[in-house]
Design a protein around this motif. Structure first.
Motif, PDB file in Angstrom:
ATOM      1  N   PHE A   1     -11.654   8.260 -23.002  1.00 55.70           N
ATOM      2  CA  PHE A   1     -10.728   7.538 -22.163  1.00 55.70           C
ATOM      3  C   PHE A   1      -9.661   8.726 -21.447  1.00 55.70           C
ATOM      4  N   HIS A   2      -9.669   8.674 -20.207  1.00 54.10           N
ATOM      5  CA  HIS A   2      -8.746   9.688 -19.579  1.00 54.10           C
ATOM      6  C   HIS A   2      -7.575   9.122 -19.071  1.00 54.10           C
ATOM      7  N   ARG A   3      -6.483   9.916 -19.399  1.00 50.89           N
ATOM      8  CA  ARG A   3      -5.040   9.351 -19.431  1.00 50.89           C
ATOM      9  C   ARG A   3      -4.789   8.699 -17.972  1.00 50.89           C
ATOM     10  N   LYS A   4      -4.112   7.646 -17.992  1.00 49.20           N
ATOM     11  CA  LYS A   4      -3.570   6.846 -16.706  1.00 49.20           C
ATOM     12  C   LYS A   4      -2.390   6.663 -16.426  1.00 49.20           C
ATOM     13  N   ILE A   5      -1.773   6.504 -15.307  1.00 52.40           N
ATOM     14  CA  ILE A   5      -0.485   5.958 -15.019  1.00 52.40           C
ATOM     15  C   ILE A   5      -0.816   4.868 -14.049  1.00 52.40           C
ATOM     16  N   ARG A   6       0.046   3.725 -14.209  1.00 49.98           N
ATOM     17  CA  ARG A   6      -0.145   2.759 -13.196  1.00 49.98           C
ATOM     18  C   ARG A   6       1.182   2.720 -12.213  1.00 49.98           C
ATOM     19  N   VAL A   7       0.599   2.224 -10.891  1.00 48.77           N
ATOM     20  CA  VAL A   7       1.391   2.298 -10.000  1.00 48.77           C
ATOM     21  C   VAL A   7       1.516   0.715  -9.213  1.00 48.77           C
ATOM     22  N   PHE A   8       2.940   0.342  -9.013  1.00 53.41           N
ATOM     23  CA  PHE A   8       2.845  -0.861  -8.295  1.00 53.41           C
ATOM     24  C   PHE A   8       3.548  -0.722  -6.781  1.00 53.41           C
ATOM     25  N   ASP A   9       2.916  -1.098  -5.868  1.00 54.73           N
ATOM     26  CA  ASP A   9       3.575  -1.006  -4.581  1.00 54.73           C
ATOM     27  C   ASP A   9       4.272  -2.280  -4.000  1.00 54.73           C
ATOM     28  N   PHE A  10       5.553  -2.553  -3.788  1.00 51.66           N
ATOM     29  CA  PHE A  10       5.967  -3.725  -3.244  1.00 51.66           C
ATOM     30  C   PHE A  10       6.146  -3.724  -1.694  1.00 51.66           C
ATOM     31  N   ASP A  11       5.258  -4.412  -1.055  1.00 57.48           N
ATOM     32  CA  ASP A  11       5.534  -4.586   0.467  1.00 57.48           C
ATOM     33  C   ASP A  11       6.430  -5.946   0.682  1.00 57.48           C
ATOM     34  N   MET A  12       7.691  -6.013   1.024  1.00 63.16           N
ATOM     35  CA  MET A  12       8.433  -6.846   1.055  1.00 63.16           C
ATOM     36  C   MET A  12       8.196  -7.774   2.461  1.00 63.16           C
ATOM     37  N   ASN A  13       7.628  -6.921   3.385  1.00 57.26           N
ATOM     38  CA  ASN A  13       7.149  -7.608   4.597  1.00 57.26           C
ATOM     39  C   ASN A  13       6.316  -8.876   4.500  1.00 57.26           C
ATOM     40  N   GLU A  14       5.512  -8.575   3.541  1.00 60.03           N
ATOM     41  CA  GLU A  14       4.505  -9.495   3.427  1.00 60.03           C
ATOM     42  C   GLU A  14       4.661 -10.168   1.963  1.00 60.03           C
ATOM     43  N   ALA A  15       5.610 -10.010   1.346  1.00 61.78           N
ATOM     44  CA  ALA A  15       5.749 -10.185  -0.308  1.00 61.78           C
ATOM     45  C   ALA A  15       4.598 -10.245  -1.018  1.00 61.78           C
ATOM     46  N   ARG A  16       4.009  -8.980  -1.044  1.00 63.03           N
ATOM     47  CA  ARG A  16       2.875  -8.368  -1.563  1.00 63.03           C
ATOM     48  C   ARG A  16       3.121  -7.460  -2.579  1.00 63.03           C
ATOM     49  N   ILE A  17       2.424  -7.415  -3.674  1.00 60.88           N
ATOM     50  CA  ILE A  17       2.443  -6.452  -4.771  1.00 60.88           C
ATOM     51  C   ILE A  17       1.026  -5.910  -5.123  1.00 60.88           C
TER      52      ILE A  17
END
Length: 574
Positions: free
Chosen positions: A521-537
């Motif tokens: 397993f290669h170490r990971k980091i998770r990212v969450f991008d919130f686009d409130m113009n589209e109410a999208r994650i």
């Protein structure tokens, strides 16, 4: 008439200002004001100042040795400098401290501290390989030149102190008001107003297996930490980076299951490599918030949890990144309880972490609001954080790990319902998300849609306390956890009508101090991008090493138009 009134006001103000300056000067030098007033003046330190520091060593083989001094005179810093790893020996720092108003003309206040074998005035003092020439200008203590005429006094362990009883010294910016110890040559100070004492480690016969002890001091009054207000950017975006399972140690730590095996010539130190990975992702992703989702501290290798906590905190504070934290099952297996750690983290700059209500189970049940863009006072995103505890309280009936308790779920429901009216005032889609450490049982429920790798058996609790139902009922669109280091998937659950209801994500472990087996397993980091113009994650992962190290891995839209959405169908193999 009007001019006469204005002239009178100006004259009165001038006289009052002049009187204040005179009294302030006299009090600074001659203490003319009562103590009750004296302590509230801006440059006076309400509380204690340090008047002496010493070090004691003791041995269980010598009944006449003691690491205890007269408690009416000395206060002991409750950290064994051998980290309880000495076969027979222990050592402690002790300080004398007095309230400023209790000082007599003969009392001396500590104004400087140094550590080293040689007198601080000797060339090369305080560096490994002493005697190699003058100390570089950039490394000199910034306070040292302010009291050059005070003599250095030697104390055990290579400790040197400089003291003064000159008028006003207790109120000056060089007066030492607190002393602490951090461990390991990679130790850093994260508290405002604190600094690591220049020089080498304390001179103890501890051996190479025990992390070196370093003195750190505070000057002046305790400072209030900066607490930023989270807000959607002017472009309508907000980004969260989740750091899961850092497993930091006291000292550099030991890598586990690291790939590639020949990395850095086979020499892999866990914490430096983990933190290098974190820094790389922070600088490339530039998040608006970091969520530390538990097991920041690797309890069994962190006999001083404070040292481990400061490592990640210093990185975030330096980059002015707000952060929140919850606990995992390992954080409090070392020197500090959950409550003690949270009290420490709450006082750090840029930390928005909270202990949460004292009358419900766990430490760290709270939420933070992300306000809408501009000067709006409306919440756009609510982030709920809950303590998933550690190990099962009833191992015979429910083996494995603990679960979120009923009073926590009741608190979550009540809080979410209480916020709904305010959230409806936001003219766009408001979104609720949650972060936990241990996954809930529904992470492996039947009929889920998986995106990403499920490499190890889930360690969700065997008892289902119903948190999943509460998440659905209160409209949470996404929950993300850590704990299972090599699971890095997101799973979509449908509601009773077959529509997408909730995304449940794993972050994948980031720290080299924790396990990462199960086939590599290669170490990971998770990212969450919130686009409130589209109410999208949108979410993606970043990998520490390998072909995708500079790319977004498995980029996936979780929410669109404020609602969870299914992933695109996987094309059939030809």
């Amino acid at each position: 008439m009007t001019r006469r009134i204005v002239r009178t006001i100006v004259q009165t103000t001038t006289a009052a200002l002049f009187t204040f300056i005179v009294i302030f000067f006299l009090d600074r030098n001659f203490r003319v004001l009562p103590n009750a007033i004296h302590e509230y003046l801006p440059t006076h330190h309400a509380g204690m100042v340090i008047t002496d520091i010493t070090l004691t060593t003791c041995s269980s083989l010598n009944v006449f040795s003691s690491c205890k001094l007269d408690p009416t005179v000395w206060h002991r810093v409750e950290k064994d400098l051998y980290l309880r790893k000495g076969v027979f020996a222990s050592a402690y720092l002790h300080v004398q401290r007095r309230r400023e108003e209790e000082l007599t003309p003969s009392d001396k206040v500590v104004v400087d501290v140094a550590v080293g074998r040689l007198h601080p005035g000797t060339a090369g003092h305080g560096r490994k390989g002493e005697g190699q020439g003058p100390e570089p200008e950039a490394h000199k203590n910034k306070w040292r030149a302010e009291k050059p005429d005070e003599p250095w006094e030697a104390r055990p362990g290579g400790l040197w102190i400089k003291r003064s009883n000159k008028r006003g010294v207790s109120d000056s910016k060089i007066a030492v008001t607190a002393v602490d110890v951090l461990f390991g040559d990679d130790a850093v100070e994260a508290r405002p107003g604190w600094e690591m004492v220049p020089g080498t480690e304390l001179l103890l016969d501890a051996g190479s297996s025990i992390p070196a002890a370093h003195v750190t001091i505070r000057r002046g009054a305790e400072q209030d930490p900066f607490k930023p207000q989270l807000r959607i950017g002017e472009n309508g975006r907000f980004k969260i980076v989740q750091l899961a399972d850092l497993h930091l140690s006291t000292g550099v730590g030991r890598c586990r299951d690291a790939l590639p095996e020949d990395w850095n010539g086979g020499k892999c130190e866990a914490d430096p490599r983990t933190l290098d990975f974190v820094v790389k992702i922070l600088e490339e992703e530039r998040p608006d918030l970091v969520v530390l989702s538990g097991d920041q501290v690797n309890g069994e290798t962190a006999p001083d949890a404070q040292t481990a906590i400061f490592k990640y905190a210093e990185i975030l504070i330096k980059r002015k990144i707000p952060y929140v934290s919850i606990f995992g099952n390992h954080d409090d297996e070392g020197s500090m309880s959950r409550a003690e750690q949270m009290e420490l983290v709450e006082k750090l700059p840029y930390s928005l972490s909270k202990a949460g209500p004292a009358d419900i189970a766990g430490v760290g049940n709270y939420y933070v609001e992300v306000l809408a863009r501009g000067s709006s006072g409306h919440s756009a995103i609510t982030v709920y954080l809950l303590d998933t505890h550690a190990y099962s309280p009833n191992e015979r009936k429910f083996k494995g790990y603990d679960w979120i308790k009923k009073d926590q779920i009741d608190w979550f429901r009540g809080t979410a319902q209480g916020l709904k009216k305010k959230h409806k005032e936001y003219t766009h889609h408001h979104m609720d998300v949650s972060f936990i450490h241990i996954p809930i049982p529904e992470y492996v429920a039947p009929n889920l849609t998986f995106v990403g790798d499920w490499k190890e058996p889930s360690t969700a609790p065997q008892y289902n306390s119903g948190f999943y139902d509460a998440l659905l009922e209160e409209g949470v669109v996404m929950v993300s956890c850590g704990h299972d280091h090599v699971n890095e998937y997101c799973a979509l659950a449908d509601n009773d009508e077959g529509r997408p209801a909730l995304w449940m994500c794993h972050a994948g472990g980031a720290g080299f101090g924790g396990y990462a087996g199960y086939g590599g397993f290669h170490r990971k980091i998770r990212v969450f991008d919130f686009d409130m113009n589209e109410a999208r994650i949108t979410t993606w992962k970043r990998v520490e090493w390998g072909p995708g190290a500079d790319q977004r891995v498995e980029e996936l839209i979780l929410v669109d138009g404020g609602r969870p959405v299914a992933p695109p169908p996987v094309p059939e193999a030809e």
